[in-house]
Scaffold this motif. Structure first.
Motif, short mmCIF file in Angstrom:
data_model
loop_
_atom_site.label_atom_id
_atom_site.label_comp_id
_atom_site.label_asym_id
_atom_site.label_seq_id
_atom_site.Cartn_x
_atom_site.Cartn_y
_atom_site.Cartn_z
N TYR A 1 -26.54 -42.58 -57.40
CA TYR A 1 -27.57 -41.63 -58.44
C TYR A 1 -26.85 -41.79 -59.97
O TYR A 1 -27.47 -41.56 -61.00
CB TYR A 1 -26.54 -40.20 -57.62
N CYS B 1 -33.34 -36.92 -50.33
CA CYS B 1 -34.10 -36.34 -50.06
C CYS B 1 -34.68 -36.04 -51.85
O CYS B 1 -35.60 -36.81 -52.14
CB CYS B 1 -34.27 -34.58 -49.32
N TRP B 2 -33.46 -35.57 -52.74
CA TRP B 2 -33.81 -35.60 -53.90
C TRP B 2 -34.37 -36.70 -54.61
O TRP B 2 -34.30 -37.03 -55.61
CB TRP B 2 -32.64 -34.60 -54.70
N GLU C 1 -35.30 -36.91 -57.82
CA GLU C 1 -33.96 -36.02 -59.58
C GLU C 1 -33.02 -36.32 -59.13
O GLU C 1 -32.33 -35.69 -58.29
CB GLU C 1 -34.45 -34.71 -58.54
N ALA D 1 -39.58 -36.79 -48.37
CA ALA D 1 -39.35 -36.92 -49.92
C ALA D 1 -39.68 -38.75 -49.50
O ALA D 1 -40.50 -38.46 -50.85
CB ALA D 1 -37.75 -36.59 -49.62
N GLN E 1 -38.88 -29.18 -49.35
CA GLN E 1 -37.89 -27.95 -49.19
C GLN E 1 -38.43 -26.91 -47.93
O GLN E 1 -37.62 -26.47 -48.19
CB GLN E 1 -38.86 -27.59 -50.50
N ARG F 1 -43.29 -32.93 -52.18
CA ARG F 1 -41.43 -31.72 -52.37
C ARG F 1 -41.19 -30.59 -51.57
O ARG F 1 -40.77 -30.64 -51.28
CB ARG F 1 -41.87 -31.70 -53.70
N HIS G 1 -25.62 -33.29 -55.01
CA HIS G 1 -24.44 -32.76 -54.04
C HIS G 1 -23.92 -34.35 -53.19
O HIS G 1 -23.17 -33.43 -52.73
CB HIS G 1 -26.42 -32.90 -53.12
N ARG H 1 -29.42 -33.96 -59.59
CA ARG H 1 -29.40 -33.04 -58.22
C ARG H 1 -28.99 -33.36 -56.65
O ARG H 1 -28.26 -32.95 -56.33
CB ARG H 1 -30.92 -31.57 -57.94
N ALA H 2 -29.72 -34.80 -57.01
CA ALA H 2 -29.13 -35.95 -55.63
C ALA H 2 -27.36 -35.92 -56.00
O ALA H 2 -26.07 -36.29 -55.62
CB ALA H 2 -29.77 -37.00 -55.79
N GLU I 1 -29.09 -34.10 -47.94
CA GLU I 1 -30.18 -33.11 -49.05
C GLU I 1 -30.25 -34.08 -50.16
O GLU I 1 -30.79 -34.46 -50.85
CB GLU I 1 -29.37 -31.98 -49.43
#
Length: 477
Positions: free
Chosen positions: A408, A369-370, A375, A323, A332, A328, A382, A378-379, A366
């Protein structure tokens, strides 16, 4: 294990503990206690007689090993919630029924018991001063071993007559140091513990250099010292001393290589990958994570030593590196491997230090990573899950995940919810010092500056000090 509290013949029966036992017999409940102890790497000699003494009120407060086990069995409860008296209210050592008594069915010599008790008290009475005294039981012996040989009266000439050579007691003491650092890190934070833990590490490596007479003890001592180096490295990492953390992880890796310890090697590479990612070296993070996976596969050649959870965490470390590189697809793929491995469940061979790696940590890693991929929504999704599913006893982790969530949300453009998450983190950090979390919150506050007209944001900005936001007081109510 010595009792940390005195037995009190006049003590009141512990009815709460009896209710928790339910329909199980004392022997069945004792077996459950022993199983719970193994889950967190503790050893307790619990039997039906011990359970009876607790329920009768003879044991007013258990020792620290039993405390960790009981809290593991009943998350979210304190000792007083379990019917015990506060530790500070219980003084003396009257629980012993005779010299050297250490627990149900176990006897040991009084000097060994005293040494063990000194070590345990050094860690568990709290704070860096107590932690610093960990080195005290080890240092004299380490220094004697490293200095001029001293012959025992009537002893043989040469190395066999040297006093101070470490034994199983010292190796076990170093291992206990690792366990207690993990416990105290959640309670006090890395900033408070780092220097003192470093003193303990130096004493441990003096013992390694001195060498034990038996190879089995040498192996135990090397592994324990290496794990202690990883723990001290983590304290350095979390307190912002990244160069020192790198040095400690390298020391642990060298110890693993010298001793052929694939488990320690995997742990050292796992932490090295995490550090490299935080230090802005994502390609190094990928390489270290992949090297850790190779070491873990060496363990997995024996089915009895396979640990899918360990491999899952290493795959997450690799995903974090990809990441950071902006790859990407590779990220993933690594995340998919991590989820598949995690889904295989816990195993007997899972390393003791993996106790922190549950659904919450998986969600948090995770989310990171996003976030690295930009993103933010999405972060945040999670990170919310990480906060929601984290066990209440891991207070520092909840504070960390809340701080991450705040960052985030600030990036996503949701200042009000970001401020709420920041306040939650600060409320949990009272008494805990972590430069890493503090830096996160300071960065979030800076990003929220343009939104200071929002009351919640203004209040957060007033609480966050660039020097030490974790020290700010909690909000009323």
């Amino acid at each position: 294990m010595g009792m940390a509290a005195s037995a009190a013949p006049e003590g009141k029966p512990n009815r709460i503990f009896r209710e928790l036992r339910g329909d199980r017999s004392p022997g069945e409940f004792a077996a459950a206690v022993r199983r719970a102890a193994r889950e967190i790497g503790e050893r307790v000699a619990c039997d039906a007689r011990y359970i009876g003494r607790v329920e009768a009120g003879e044991i007013r407060c258990p020792n620290y090993a039993y405390e960790r086990v009981f809290i593991h069995m009943f998350p979210g409860r304190t000792l007083t919630d379990l019917g015990f008296e506060p530790r500070q209210a219980v003084r003396g050592r009257g629980a012993r029924t005779g010299p050297g008594r250490t627990g149900p069915g176990r006897q040991t010599s009084t000097p060994t018991t005293e040494e063990s008790d000194v070590l345990r008290r050094a860690f568990m009475t709290g704070g860096s001063a107590a932690l610093a005294s960990l080195a005290s039981p080890l240092q004299p012996q380490a220094s004697a071993a490293a200095g001029t040989p001293v012959a025992r009266p009537g002893g043989l000439a040469g190395g066999s007559a040297v006093l101070g050579r470490p034994g199983e007691t010292e190796a076990a003491a170093v291992r206990q140091a690792v366990r207690d650092i993990r416990l105290l890190d959640d309670r006090y934070g890395a900033d408070t513990l780092y220097r003192a833990a470093g003193e303990a590490l130096r004493a441990a490596y003096e013992l390694v250099d001195a060498g034990a007479r038996r190879q089995a003890v040498n192996d135990h001592l090397h592994t324990s010292a290496g794990e202690l180096a990883v723990s001290v490295g983590w304290l350095a990492h979390d307190s912002g001393r990244l160069a020192e953390a790198r040095s400690h992880y390298a020391e642990a890796l060298a110890t693993a290589r010298v001793n052929g310890d694939a488990g320690l090697e995997a742990h050292a590479f796992c932490n090295t990958a995490f550090l490299a990612r935080d230090a802005g070296r994502p390609r190094e993070a990928v390489r270290a994570a992949q090297a850790g996976q190779q070491a873990a596969r060496q363990l997995a050649f024996s089915r009895l030593l396979a640990s899918p959870r360990l491999e899952s965490l290493l795959a997450l470390r690799e995903a974090g590196g990809w990441a950071g590189l902006g790859d990407r697809r590779a990220c993933q793929e690594a995340l998919a491997r991590a989820h598949n491995l995690f889904g295989m469940g816990a195993r007997e061979a899972d390393p003791e230090w993996l106790v922190f790696f549950g659904e919450a940590e998986l969600a948090s890693l995770e989310a990171q990573c996003w976030a690295a991929l930009g993103e933010w929504a999405r972060a945040a999704e999670h990170a919310r899950r990480a906060v929601a599913v984290q066990e209440p006893r891991f207070v520092r982790n909840i504070a960390l995940f809340s701080a991450e969530l705040a960052g985030y949300l600030a990036r996503q453009g949701d200042p009000e919810e970001a401020a709420a998450a920041g306040h939650r983190s600060l409320d949990l950090l009272v008494g805990v010092r972590s430069s890493r979390i503090s830096a996160m919150l300071a960065g979030t506050a800076q990003r929220l500056g343009p939104f200071r007209a929002e009351p919640a944001v203004a209040e957060l900005l007033s609480r966050v000090s660039p020097a030490s936001p974790a020290a700010s007081p909690p909000r009323p109510g």
